[in-house]
Design a protein around this motif. Structure first.
Motif, PDB file in Angstrom:
ATOM      1  N   PRO A 286       0.328  -5.811  12.544  1.00 49.19           N
ATOM      2  CA  PRO A 286      -0.792  -5.368  10.688  1.00 49.19           C
ATOM      3  C   PRO A 286      -0.428  -4.264  10.267  1.00 49.19           C
ATOM      4  CG  PRO A 286      -1.574  -3.972  12.571  1.00 49.19           C
ATOM      5  CD  PRO A 286      -0.219  -4.690  13.278  1.00 49.19           C
ATOM      6  N   THR A 287      -0.908  -4.409   8.944  1.00 49.10           N
ATOM      7  CA  THR A 287      -0.226  -3.128   8.182  1.00 49.10           C
ATOM      8  C   THR A 287      -2.109  -1.732   8.172  1.00 49.10           C
ATOM      9  OG1 THR A 287      -0.951  -4.899   6.198  1.00 49.10           O
ATOM     10  CG2 THR A 287      -0.835  -2.218   5.520  1.00 49.10           C
ATOM     11  N   ALA A 288      -2.472  -2.004   9.550  1.00 49.36           N
ATOM     12  CA  ALA A 288      -3.512  -1.094   9.481  1.00 49.36           C
ATOM     13  C   ALA A 288      -4.298  -1.498  10.822  1.00 49.36           C
ATOM     14  CB  ALA A 288      -3.905  -0.255   7.953  1.00 49.36           C
ATOM     15  N   ILE A 289      -5.268  -0.492  10.835  1.00 52.08           N
ATOM     16  CA  ILE A 289      -6.044  -0.492  12.386  1.00 52.08           C
ATOM     17  C   ILE A 289      -7.365  -0.193  11.876  1.00 52.08           C
ATOM     18  CG2 ILE A 289      -6.770  -0.147  13.935  1.00 52.08           C
ATOM     19  CD1 ILE A 289      -5.035  -1.618  14.561  1.00 52.08           C
TER      20      ILE A 289
ATOM     21  N   LEU B 238       0.343   3.351  13.355  1.00 52.05           N
ATOM     22  CA  LEU B 238      -0.700   2.810  11.807  1.00 52.05           C
ATOM     23  C   LEU B 238      -1.266   2.998  11.312  1.00 52.05           C
ATOM     24  CD1 LEU B 238      -1.114  -0.845  13.066  1.00 52.05           C
ATOM     25  CD2 LEU B 238       1.450  -0.083  11.232  1.00 52.05           C
ATOM     26  N   PRO B 239      -1.362   2.696   9.625  1.00 50.51           N
ATOM     27  CA  PRO B 239      -2.990   3.423   8.768  1.00 50.51           C
ATOM     28  C   PRO B 239      -3.821   3.548   9.757  1.00 50.51           C
ATOM     29  CG  PRO B 239      -1.034   2.421   7.379  1.00 50.51           C
ATOM     30  CD  PRO B 239      -0.794   2.375   8.934  1.00 50.51           C
ATOM     31  N   GLN B 240      -4.820   4.107   9.524  1.00 56.76           N
ATOM     32  CA  GLN B 240      -6.081   4.518   9.956  1.00 56.76           C
ATOM     33  C   GLN B 240      -7.597   3.904   8.881  1.00 56.76           C
ATOM     34  OE1 GLN B 240      -6.922   7.932  12.194  1.00 56.76           O
ATOM     35  NE2 GLN B 240      -5.058   7.538  13.726  1.00 56.76           N
ATOM     36  N   ILE B 241      -7.911   3.386   9.173  1.00 59.46           N
ATOM     37  CA  ILE B 241      -8.926   2.824   7.756  1.00 59.46           C
ATOM     38  C   ILE B 241     -10.600   3.116   8.418  1.00 59.46           C
ATOM     39  CG2 ILE B 241      -9.762   0.998   7.225  1.00 59.46           C
ATOM     40  CD1 ILE B 241      -7.688   1.672   5.903  1.00 59.46           C
TER      41      ILE B 241
ATOM     42  N   ASP C 124      -3.039  -2.863  -7.027  1.00 59.40           N
ATOM     43  CA  ASP C 124      -1.729  -3.526  -6.205  1.00 59.40           C
ATOM     44  C   ASP C 124      -0.921  -1.881  -5.470  1.00 59.40           C
ATOM     45  OD1 ASP C 124      -1.439  -5.574  -6.868  1.00 59.40           O
ATOM     46  OD2 ASP C 124      -0.189  -5.175  -8.614  1.00 59.40           O
ATOM     47  N   GLU C 125      -1.747  -0.512  -6.356  1.00 56.88           N
ATOM     48  CA  GLU C 125      -1.662   0.372  -6.481  1.00 56.88           C
ATOM     49  C   GLU C 125      -2.352   0.586  -5.167  1.00 56.88           C
ATOM     50  OE1 GLU C 125      -0.689   3.659  -8.040  1.00 56.88           O
ATOM     51  OE2 GLU C 125       0.706   2.031  -8.867  1.00 56.88           O
ATOM     52  N   ILE C 126      -3.587   0.660  -4.522  1.00 60.67           N
ATOM     53  CA  ILE C 126      -4.100   0.551  -2.992  1.00 60.67           C
ATOM     54  C   ILE C 126      -3.809  -0.141  -1.832  1.00 60.67           C
ATOM     55  CG2 ILE C 126      -6.302   0.005  -2.034  1.00 60.67           C
ATOM     56  CD1 ILE C 126      -8.355  -0.077  -5.413  1.00 60.67           C
ATOM     57  N   LEU C 127      -3.242  -1.376  -2.329  1.00 56.87           N
ATOM     58  CA  LEU C 127      -2.204  -2.000  -1.244  1.00 56.87           C
ATOM     59  C   LEU C 127      -1.340  -1.313  -0.574  1.00 56.87           C
ATOM     60  CD1 LEU C 127      -3.017  -5.794  -2.449  1.00 56.87           C
ATOM     61  CD2 LEU C 127      -4.195  -4.720  -0.889  1.00 56.87           C
ATOM     62  N   LYS C 128      -0.130  -0.865  -1.721  1.00 56.77           N
ATOM     63  CA  LYS C 128       0.589  -0.355  -1.490  1.00 56.77           C
ATOM     64  C   LYS C 128       0.753   1.230  -0.681  1.00 56.77           C
ATOM     65  CE  LYS C 128       3.180   0.734  -5.324  1.00 56.77           C
ATOM     66  NZ  LYS C 128       3.994   1.060  -6.278  1.00 56.77           N
ATOM     67  N   ALA C 129      -0.538   2.431  -0.931  1.00 58.55           N
ATOM     68  CA  ALA C 129      -1.465   3.241  -0.793  1.00 58.55           C
ATOM     69  C   ALA C 129      -1.498   2.732   0.930  1.00 58.55           C
ATOM     70  CB  ALA C 129      -2.636   3.596  -1.333  1.00 58.55           C
ATOM     71  N   ILE C 130      -2.320   1.279   1.158  1.00 63.00           N
ATOM     72  CA  ILE C 130      -2.269   1.467   2.453  1.00 63.00           C
ATOM     73  C   ILE C 130      -1.594   0.764   3.238  1.00 63.00           C
ATOM     74  CG2 ILE C 130      -3.719  -0.281   4.101  1.00 63.00           C
ATOM     75  CD1 ILE C 130      -5.897  -0.662   1.870  1.00 63.00           C
TER      76      ILE C 130
END
Ligand SMILES: [Zn+2]
Length: 199
Positions: A125-128, A152-155, A180-186
């Motif tokens: 996955p991209t993030a948890i 992984l990135p933390q949400i 697009d910016e937000i998805l890229k940053a995640i």
């Protein structure tokens, strides 16, 4: 820094009291939270109504999302208006999202019965979601450990089903207010989970 609530339910989830109008009015009234992802259970219908209403406000951004059920547990997909196939396995949902440049978040990994638990370790996955106010503190701590273990990135997100819970947890994202910016940053881990902002 953008403040984003990446996990919000509307009445189209079937278990939330938040109507599109209530949500947009709340975002309009909120001075720091202007960006949300609508993550209804298995539908994008709520997103469509909310985003339509939000066009009246230049400073509000609504991201398309879905909290999709699988036999193993739930996965959140953000960044595509296309509905994923159902039934689908977690692997199929991750692939579906990747093909569309969308992101996947494992919500409340250890909250029964809908968390994926340790099965998340088999996925990419991209993030948890490491903090969800509806999950017990101990379960959020195990989720944080999972994110660290998987690197992984933390949400953090509210999982709001009542409007009073909007923004009860959110994520700071180092991006302009643009999908697009937000998805890229995640994807690049330019995110920071914020718990209990009001306390
Ligand atoms: Zn949810």
């Amino acid at each position: 820094m953008l403040h984003v609530d990446l996990h919000v339910h509307t009445i189209y989830s079937g278990d939330s009291l938040i109507t599109p109008k209530i949500l947009v009015d709340a975002l309009h009234a909120n001075s720091f939270l202007k960006t949300v992802a609508i993550t209804d259970h298995n539908t994008l219908e709520g997103y469509r109504y909310v985003s339509k209403l939000a066009t009246a406000y230049e400073d509000i951004l609504v991201l398309p999302g879905i909290e999709a059920a699988t036999p193993r547990g739930e996965i959140i997909i953000i960044g595509t208006e296309e509905r994923p196939p159902r039934p689908a396995t977690p692997e199929e949902l991750v692939e579906f999202a990747e093909q569309r440049n969308a992101v996947t978040i494992i919500p409340h990994p250890y909250r029964a019965p809908s968390g994926l638990g340790d099965y998340a370790k088999h996925l990419r996955p991209t993030a948890i979601e490491v903090y969800n106010p509806t999950a017990m503190p101990i379960l959020n701590r195990i989720a944080l450990r999972l994110a660290k273990e998987m690197n992984l990135p933390q949400i953090a997100a509210s999982d709001a089903h009542h409007i009073k819970d909007l923004g009860a947890a959110y994520t700071k994202i180092d991006a302009a207010q643009n999908m697009d910016e937000i998805l890229k940053a995640i994807k690049n881990g330019k995110v920071q989970p914020v718990q209990n902002p009001k306390t």
